[in-house]
Design an enzyme around this catalytic site. Structure first.
Site, short mmCIF file in Angstrom:
data_model
loop_
_atom_site.label_atom_id
_atom_site.label_comp_id
_atom_site.label_asym_id
_atom_site.label_seq_id
_atom_site.Cartn_x
_atom_site.Cartn_y
_atom_site.Cartn_z
N ARG A 1 0.83 -1.20 0.00
CA ARG A 1 0.00 0.00 0.00
C ARG A 1 0.87 1.26 0.00
O ARG A 1 0.55 2.24 -0.67
CB ARG A 1 -0.93 0.00 1.21
CG ARG A 1 -1.74 1.29 1.31
CD ARG A 1 -2.74 1.27 2.43
NE ARG A 1 -3.39 2.57 2.56
CZ ARG A 1 -4.35 2.86 3.43
NH1 ARG A 1 -4.79 1.93 4.26
NH2 ARG A 1 -4.88 4.08 3.48
N TYR B 1 -14.82 10.51 -1.59
CA TYR B 1 -13.79 10.19 -2.57
C TYR B 1 -13.87 11.06 -3.82
O TYR B 1 -12.89 11.16 -4.56
CB TYR B 1 -13.87 8.71 -2.97
CG TYR B 1 -13.33 7.78 -1.91
CD1 TYR B 1 -12.00 7.35 -1.93
CD2 TYR B 1 -14.13 7.33 -0.86
CE1 TYR B 1 -11.50 6.52 -0.96
CE2 TYR B 1 -13.64 6.50 0.13
CZ TYR B 1 -12.32 6.09 0.07
OH TYR B 1 -11.82 5.27 1.05
N HIS C 1 -16.90 4.06 -4.34
CA HIS C 1 -16.02 5.22 -4.16
C HIS C 1 -16.16 6.25 -5.28
O HIS C 1 -15.29 7.10 -5.45
CB HIS C 1 -14.55 4.78 -4.00
CG HIS C 1 -14.29 4.09 -2.70
ND1 HIS C 1 -13.04 3.66 -2.31
CD2 HIS C 1 -15.12 3.75 -1.68
CE1 HIS C 1 -13.12 3.08 -1.12
NE2 HIS C 1 -14.37 3.12 -0.72
N CYS D 1 -19.15 -1.82 1.34
CA CYS D 1 -18.34 -0.67 1.70
C CYS D 1 -19.02 0.01 2.89
O CYS D 1 -20.25 -0.01 3.00
CB CYS D 1 -18.25 0.30 0.51
SG CYS D 1 -17.29 1.80 0.84
N ASN E 1 -10.79 -3.87 -0.75
CA ASN E 1 -10.73 -2.79 -1.74
C ASN E 1 -9.80 -3.14 -2.90
O ASN E 1 -8.87 -3.93 -2.72
CB ASN E 1 -10.24 -1.50 -1.06
CG ASN E 1 -11.37 -0.76 -0.37
OD1 ASN E 1 -12.49 -0.72 -0.86
ND2 ASN E 1 -11.07 -0.19 0.79
#
Length: 437
Positions: free
Chosen positions: A97, A255, A202, A172, A151
């Site tokens: 990440r 987002y 998102h 989510c 995700n």
């Protein structure tokens, strides 16, 4: 009503989020009689799995519910004859990440875990693993529901819909979090709040907000400029411009700041990188603190510090969904499912995030009353094209599809950026991407 004792397999059971899920299962036990809870993780996550598993056991003993906790690194053992399989995995863990967030910044592009080039890299690593899990579900638990929280949830859902026969629903925490925030803003019980949710994971807009049966969308949009709290912990809570919101005519999810405030968000990311590192590096420190707490043999509840990690209402969303399927509840929840005409501006076989009726057969989308207007539809179609290309690239190891996926994404600026950025992503993730070898 059925009283079957349930087996739930949690893949990624060593996650710092797991105590949140355990708390939800305990609270819902009267409606959801879980007998066997399998927490499974990879060998590299064994230590965290054992720490989380011991805390889960203490929480269950404290609550006095007869749930048996099993810890294993044998995924097939966990999946075999399960009623529900949940996935909360991070392929490459937080180090991957960190790269996802840093690499795009080298090219002056947004670096974020699920959005833009960072989310693209995560999807390439994640989809093949999720599809392997689905093969095992098909073979060992063909009647199980897959509840995916991994995700990028929408892209993962689309890969499962297009390439497996598994009964899957993507989840989510953003929809339930938005509902909670609206309830707080209006001093209303959350049960009286109803939202029309339009878009993909998102990248979505709330086009109706009903409280006690009255549509208060315009009132919320008027209040919103300068209002804090309508974002998640990993996204800066920059206020929206009043004229922009009025012209948009919908409540944008947090987002969407990456698309509507790109310059400001990029500046914030670059400044944060200098000051405290990426969000992944912040999360790494938070997780060290959390696991130190989890080790305490006297701890038998979810610690308050977990709220700093993000993922608020995760257990509520996940356990509500599983309970509604198990009890054939026929309530309405916002989840990721196959489109099938709910949004005619998108292909039928893609994933969308919309309101659905939840019953024993799964999630059934509710037709959107008013279809997205041009300014929403345009962005939605472009980002969905990126998602379709990303699934194709991840499944086939197709370099051309990968390049076009990045090229079409609004947060990647040009082919002079997209191509070297893609090459860097493939190089940095080489051991996780055998499909591109």
């Amino acid at each position: 009503m059925t009283t079957k004792e349930l087996k739930i397999a949690v893949i990624g059971g060593g996650s710092s989020y797991t105590p949140e899920l355990i708390e939800g299962i305990i609270h819902q036990y009267d409606e959801l009689p879980v007998r066997d809870l399998f927490l499974v993780d990879v060998e590299a996550g064994r230590e965290k799995l054992e720490i989380v598993g011991a805390l889960a056991q203490r929480m269950i003993e404290e609550a006095g519910v007869p749930i048996r906790v099993h810890l294993t690194t044998d995924r097939k053992e966990a999946i075999r004859n399960a009623d529900f399989v949940t996935t909360q995995i991070r392929v490459g863990q937080l180090d991957a990440r960190t790269r996802d967030e840093k690499l795009p910044l080298n090219y002056n592009c947004i670096g974020q875990e699920t959005t833009g080039a960072g989310g693209f890299a995560k999807a390439l690593r994640t989809i093949p693993v999720i599809l392997d899990i689905c093969k095992e579900i098909e073979a060992l638990a063909p009647n199980a529901f897959l509840i995916n929280f991994t995700n990028p949830a929408g892209i993962v859902t689309e890969a499962v819909v297009k390439h497996t026969h598994v009964k899957s629903i993507g989840l989510c925490n953003l929809p339930i979090g938005t509902k909670m925030t609206i309830a707080n803003m209006t001093n209303t019980d959350v049960s009286q709040v109803n939202l029309e949710w339009v878009g993909i994971n998102h990248l979505n807009w709330t086009t109706k907000i009903q409280v006690d049966g009255n549509d208060i969308l315009d009132e919320i949009l008027h209040k919103l400029p300068g209002t804090k709290g309508l974002s998640v912990k990993n996204i800066p809570d920059f206020g929206w411009d009043r004229d922009f919101l009025r012209s948009l005519g919908a409540l944008p999810c947090g987002y969407l700041r990456y698309y509507y405030m790109t310059d400001k968000m990029l500046d914030d990311e670059l400044a944060s990188l200098e000051a405290k590192g990426t969000r992944a590096e912040v999360v790494k420190k938070l997780e060290e603190e959390l696991f130190a707490l989890y080790k305490d043999p006297d701890l038998s509840h979810k610690p308050e510090q977990l709220e700093k990690r993000g993922g608020a209402y995760y257990s509520l969303a996940a356990v509500n969904l599983i309970t509604s399927i198990y009890t054939n509840k026929k309530d309405i929840q916002t989840v990721n499912v196959q489109n099938n005409g709910v949004l005619p501006c998108l292909n039928d076989d893609v994933s969308v995030e919309v309101n659905c009726v939840i019953d024993a057969d799964g999630a059934h989308p509710i037709q959107i009353e008013s279809q997205p207007k041009a300014h929403i539809r345009g962005l939605l179609q472009v980002v969905k094209a990126y998602e379709e290309l990303t699934v194709e690239a991840a499944v086939k190891g197709d370099y051309d599809a990968a390049l076009q996926a990045l090229m079409v994404h609004p947060l990647v600026t040009s082919v002079d950026t997209a191509k070297p950025l893609l090459d860097d992503i493939l190089h940095e993730n080489k051991k996780f991407l055998p499909q591109f070898a």
